[in-house]
Motif scaffolding. Structure first.
Motif, PDB file in Angstrom:
ATOM      1  N   ILE A   1      11.511 -27.999  50.885  1.00  0.00           N
ATOM      2  CA  ILE A   1      12.876 -28.501  51.027  1.00  0.00           C
ATOM      3  C   ILE A   1      13.124 -29.017  52.442  1.00  0.00           C
ATOM      4  CG2 ILE A   1      14.037 -26.328  51.569  1.00  0.00           C
ATOM      5  CD1 ILE A   1      15.301 -29.167  49.235  1.00  0.00           C
TER       6      ILE A   1
ATOM      7  N   VAL B   1      12.209 -32.661  52.395  1.00  0.00           N
ATOM      8  CA  VAL B   1      13.271 -33.435  51.737  1.00  0.00           C
ATOM      9  C   VAL B   1      14.490 -33.543  52.654  1.00  0.00           C
ATOM     10  CG1 VAL B   1      14.878 -33.506  49.788  1.00  0.00           C
ATOM     11  CG2 VAL B   1      12.487 -32.871  49.412  1.00  0.00           C
ATOM     12  N   ALA B   2      14.930 -32.425  53.210  1.00  0.00           N
ATOM     13  CA  ALA B   2      16.129 -32.428  54.058  1.00  0.00           C
ATOM     14  C   ALA B   2      15.928 -33.294  55.306  1.00  0.00           C
ATOM     15  CB  ALA B   2      16.494 -31.000  54.450  1.00  0.00           C
TER      16      ALA B   2
ATOM     17  N   ASP C   1      21.992 -35.558  52.854  1.00  0.00           N
ATOM     18  CA  ASP C   1      21.970 -34.869  51.563  1.00  0.00           C
ATOM     19  C   ASP C   1      22.380 -33.412  51.773  1.00  0.00           C
ATOM     20  OD1 ASP C   1      21.315 -33.572  49.169  1.00  0.00           O
ATOM     21  OD2 ASP C   1      19.579 -34.868  48.821  1.00  0.00           O
TER      22      ASP C   1
ATOM     23  N   ALA D   1      20.301 -30.713  49.853  1.00  0.00           N
ATOM     24  CA  ALA D   1      19.011 -30.431  50.489  1.00  0.00           C
ATOM     25  C   ALA D   1      19.213 -29.578  51.735  1.00  0.00           C
ATOM     26  CB  ALA D   1      18.287 -31.724  50.828  1.00  0.00           C
TER      27      ALA D   1
ATOM     28  N   HIS E   1       9.651 -34.705  47.522  1.00  0.00           N
ATOM     29  CA  HIS E   1      10.128 -35.897  48.231  1.00  0.00           C
ATOM     30  C   HIS E   1       9.611 -37.166  47.564  1.00  0.00           C
ATOM     31  CE1 HIS E   1       9.903 -39.028  51.384  1.00  0.00           C
ATOM     32  NE2 HIS E   1      11.172 -38.691  51.477  1.00  0.00           N
TER      33      HIS E   1
ATOM     34  N   ASN F   1      22.460 -38.790  46.156  1.00  0.00           N
ATOM     35  CA  ASN F   1      22.801 -38.087  47.374  1.00  0.00           C
ATOM     36  C   ASN F   1      24.312 -37.916  47.430  1.00  0.00           C
ATOM     37  OD1 ASN F   1      22.943 -37.043  49.900  1.00  0.00           O
ATOM     38  ND2 ASN F   1      22.108 -38.807  50.944  1.00  0.00           N
TER      39      ASN F   1
END
Length: 95
Positions: free
Chosen positions: A14, A17-18, A24, A27, A80, A92
Motif C-alpha cells: 500500500i 500505491v499511496a 488518494d 490509499a 499498483h 481516486n
C-alpha cells in the motif's frame, strides 16, 4: 495482524500505491493503518525501503536490532500495476 512478515508485505504494497497516488485518501488511510500496526503492535521503528530491479528491501529496527525483509518487486507492484492498467475501476476519491 499477527505476523510481522505479513504486515510488512501489506505495508509495503500500500506504500507503493499511496506514494504513486498522493491524493488518494483511501490509499493514505490504509497505509497509515499498516504503519500504525507496525509501530504499535510489532514495535518496529526507523523503517526504510530500498529497491533494485528484482526486489524491495525493508530495513527497520526491532528490539534494538536492525533487520531486513525482502519481497519480490513483481508481487509488491501488482496492486499498483492493476490500478494503472484499469484506472476506471480504482477511482481516486480525494478529500
Amino acid at each position: 495482524m499477527k505476523s510481522l512478515q505479513d504486515t510488512l508485505y501489506n505495508w509495503l504494497t500500500i506504500k507503493v500505491v499511496a506514494d504513486a497516488r498522493p491524493d488518494d485518501t483511501a490509499a493514505r488511510d490504509t497505509f497509515d493503518l499498516f504503519d500504525d500496526i507496525l509501530k504499535t503492535d510489532h514495535k518496529v521503528s526507523n523503517i526504510k525501503v530500498e529497491k533494485d530491479e528484482l526486489m524491495y528491501f525493508v530495513i527497520f529496527e526491532k528490539d534494538g536490532e536492525e533487520k531486513k525483509a525482502r519481497f519480490a518487486a513483481e508481487l509488491i507492484d501488482i496492486m499498483h500495476d492493476q490500478i494503472e492498467q484499469e484506472p476506471e475501476k480504482y477511482i481516486n476519491y480525494p478529500e
